[in-house]
Design a protein around this motif. Structure first.
Motif, PDB file in Angstrom:
ATOM      1  N   THR A   1     126.523 -25.662  57.140  1.00  0.00           N
ATOM      2  CA  THR A   1     127.215 -26.378  57.964  1.00  0.00           C
ATOM      3  C   THR A   1     126.586 -28.061  57.931  1.00  0.00           C
TER       4      THR A   1
ATOM      5  N   THR B   1     123.239 -21.694  58.945  1.00  0.00           N
ATOM      6  CA  THR B   1     123.427 -20.756  60.090  1.00  0.00           C
ATOM      7  C   THR B   1     123.393 -19.386  59.937  1.00  0.00           C
TER       8      THR B   1
ATOM      9  N   TYR C   1     126.065 -19.373  56.840  1.00  0.00           N
ATOM     10  CA  TYR C   1     127.011 -20.385  56.635  1.00  0.00           C
ATOM     11  C   TYR C   1     126.303 -21.827  56.529  1.00  0.00           C
TER      12      TYR C   1
ATOM     13  N   LYS D   1     127.489 -11.219  72.415  1.00  0.00           N
ATOM     14  CA  LYS D   1     127.724 -12.551  73.104  1.00  0.00           C
ATOM     15  C   LYS D   1     128.300 -13.295  71.797  1.00  0.00           C
ATOM     16  N   SER D   2     129.331 -14.290  72.221  1.00  0.00           N
ATOM     17  CA  SER D   2     129.931 -14.957  71.426  1.00  0.00           C
ATOM     18  C   SER D   2     128.975 -15.929  70.399  1.00  0.00           C
ATOM     19  N   GLY D   3     129.089 -15.654  69.120  1.00  0.00           N
ATOM     20  CA  GLY D   3     128.308 -16.262  68.184  1.00  0.00           C
ATOM     21  C   GLY D   3     127.183 -14.912  67.723  1.00  0.00           C
ATOM     22  N   ALA D   4     127.365 -14.072  68.112  1.00  0.00           N
ATOM     23  CA  ALA D   4     126.311 -13.003  67.839  1.00  0.00           C
ATOM     24  C   ALA D   4     126.372 -12.540  66.408  1.00  0.00           C
ATOM     25  N   GLY D   5     127.751 -12.534  65.721  1.00  0.00           N
ATOM     26  CA  GLY D   5     127.867 -12.043  64.447  1.00  0.00           C
ATOM     27  C   GLY D   5     128.942 -11.081  64.350  1.00  0.00           C
ATOM     28  N   LYS D   6     129.772 -10.881  65.346  1.00  0.00           N
ATOM     29  CA  LYS D   6     130.668  -9.575  65.393  1.00  0.00           C
ATOM     30  C   LYS D   6     131.715  -9.837  64.411  1.00  0.00           C
ATOM     31  N   SER D   7     132.426 -10.974  64.434  1.00  0.00           N
ATOM     32  CA  SER D   7     133.623 -11.229  63.725  1.00  0.00           C
ATOM     33  C   SER D   7     133.066 -11.345  62.166  1.00  0.00           C
ATOM     34  N   THR D   8     131.879 -11.839  61.754  1.00  0.00           N
ATOM     35  CA  THR D   8     131.222 -11.957  60.582  1.00  0.00           C
ATOM     36  C   THR D   8     131.191 -10.739  60.027  1.00  0.00           C
TER      37      THR D   8
ATOM     38  N   ALA E   1     124.459 -15.722  60.023  1.00  0.00           N
ATOM     39  CA  ALA E   1     125.374 -14.961  61.037  1.00  0.00           C
ATOM     40  C   ALA E   1     124.901 -13.434  60.849  1.00  0.00           C
TER      41      ALA E   1
HETATM   42  P1  ADP Z   1     131.001 -13.737  67.063  1.00  0.00           P
HETATM   43  O1  ADP Z   1     132.081 -13.040  66.612  1.00  0.00           O
HETATM   44  O2  ADP Z   1     130.125 -12.917  67.528  1.00  0.00           O
HETATM   45  O3  ADP Z   1     131.385 -14.763  68.096  1.00  0.00           O
HETATM   46  P2  ADP Z   1     130.538 -14.954  64.481  1.00  0.00           P
HETATM   47  O4  ADP Z   1     130.451 -13.753  63.708  1.00  0.00           O
HETATM   48  O5  ADP Z   1     131.940 -15.722  64.651  1.00  0.00           O
HETATM   49  O6  ADP Z   1     130.029 -14.584  65.851  1.00  0.00           O
HETATM   50  O7  ADP Z   1     129.569 -16.258  64.178  1.00  0.00           O
HETATM   51  C1  ADP Z   1     128.325 -16.048  64.017  1.00  0.00           C
HETATM   52  C2  ADP Z   1     127.654 -17.005  63.727  1.00  0.00           C
HETATM   53  O8  ADP Z   1     128.060 -17.676  62.445  1.00  0.00           O
HETATM   54  C3  ADP Z   1     127.887 -18.289  64.764  1.00  0.00           C
HETATM   55  O9  ADP Z   1     126.672 -19.112  64.844  1.00  0.00           O
HETATM   56  C4  ADP Z   1     128.717 -19.041  64.269  1.00  0.00           C
HETATM   57  O10 ADP Z   1     128.917 -20.613  64.668  1.00  0.00           O
HETATM   58  C5  ADP Z   1     128.863 -18.986  62.712  1.00  0.00           C
HETATM   59  N1  ADP Z   1     129.938 -18.899  61.888  1.00  0.00           N
HETATM   60  C6  ADP Z   1     130.691 -17.893  61.756  1.00  0.00           C
HETATM   61  N2  ADP Z   1     131.584 -18.425  60.844  1.00  0.00           N
HETATM   62  C7  ADP Z   1     131.289 -19.687  60.445  1.00  0.00           C
HETATM   63  C8  ADP Z   1     131.869 -20.537  59.505  1.00  0.00           C
HETATM   64  N3  ADP Z   1     133.206 -20.178  58.826  1.00  0.00           N
HETATM   65  N4  ADP Z   1     131.400 -21.463  59.250  1.00  0.00           N
HETATM   66  C9  ADP Z   1     130.101 -21.930  59.746  1.00  0.00           C
HETATM   67  N5  ADP Z   1     129.678 -21.235  60.757  1.00  0.00           N
HETATM   68  C10 ADP Z   1     130.111 -20.030  61.121  1.00  0.00           C
END
Ligand code: ADP
Length: 266
Positions: free
Chosen positions: A31, A36, A29, A57-64, A38
């Protein structure tokens, strides 16, 4: 269907046996603070019938990772194959229809429409795809609500039921078009531990009924139910093993109440 040509053209490239397959998947992403990463070169293969949890952990990339599989977000590089379909090559229109038929998605905050009742919420994915007749949609929604233990609440609005019940409705809605895969992002993250366990019983039951599950969670109790734990750190999969669990428990009560309506298709 519109995506059928893409499906038949590309299905020969998917690995045999894998229901979900990610190949060298990368996503960054941009920013104001810079680029960043992901996901960084993720490879993953999930077979039909697995109950996989994604932890990290939070920010690891799970949601992505999940957003890529569901087709909500696009990779910069790499391939996403689901049931032989090259998801990374589908157009936005193709994606919406493909998702509606193949994936049931459950979110942390349920995301039910507040202004319509529970039956109508569950009918929505069927209406979107134009599947079933209107009468069948209603009957199917009623059956699904019965399956998730909400047969007595069908005409209530979401605000009139508890958080745990709302998540059950969201699961019924995810099952509306009978998708082979259920994907959930922190589905118990907004629930107390007793209610979480009830939702987990429901997921375990659906897995025994043949649904493939992929659940992102911080919750250790979810991992205890799963057959596979995938751990992500800094956008990479650092472990991805089978869990040799003791028999995955489904509460007797739930089994009994659901088996009473088992004649109805999930
Ligand atoms: P998790 O689900 O494990 O908390 P995410 O997949 O949400 O992790 O995020 C992985 C990385 O990508 C993090 O550093 C997050 O800040 C970044 N990130 C995720 N979505 C976005 C977005 N829409 N814009 C900018 N950075 C993003």
């Amino acid at each position: 269907m519109k995506y059928s040509s893409a499906t038949s053209r590309q299905s020969i490239h998917a690995s045999e046996g894998a229901l979900i397959e990610l190949r060298s998947l990368s996503k960054s992403y941009i920013t104001p603070a810079g680029r960043t990463p992901a996901l960084r070169g993720v490879n993953l293969s999930i077979s039909p019938g697995e109950f996989a949890v994604v932890r990290g952990k939070s920010g690891a990339g799970k949601s992505t990772l999940v957003n890529m599989i569901v087709g909500i977000d696009r990779p910069d590089q790499g391939e996403i194959w689901v049931a032989g379909v090259a998801v990374h090559q589908l157009s936005e229109d193709e994606l919406a229809r493909w998702r509606g038929k193949n994936l049931g998605v459950v979110f942390q905050f349920f995301q039910l429409l507040p202004s319509i009742d529970l039956v109508q919420n569950v009918m929505m994915p069927m209406e979107f795809l134009g599947l079933y007749t209107p009468k069948e949609r209603r009957q199917r929604a009623l059956n699904l609500l019965e399956h998730v233990g909400l047969g007595g609440h069908t005409h209530k609005r979401p605000a009139e039921i508890s958080g745990g019940q709302q998540q059950r409705v969201a699961i019924a809605r995810a099952l509306a078009n009978d998708p082979p895969i259920l994907v959930a992002d922190e589905p118990t993250g907004n629930l107390d531990s007793r209610t979480s366990n009830e939702i987990l019983d429901l997921f375990s039951f659906l897995n025994t009924q043949g649904k493939t599950l992929l659940i992102v969670t911080h919750d250790k109790n979810v991992a205890a139910r799963a057959s596979r734990e995938i751990e992500i750190a800094d956008g990479q999969i650092i472990s991805s093993g089978s869990i040799d669990a003791s028999p995955r428990a489904v509460s007797t009560n739930l089994n009994a109440s659901l088996s009473m309506t088992r004649g109805n298709q999930l």
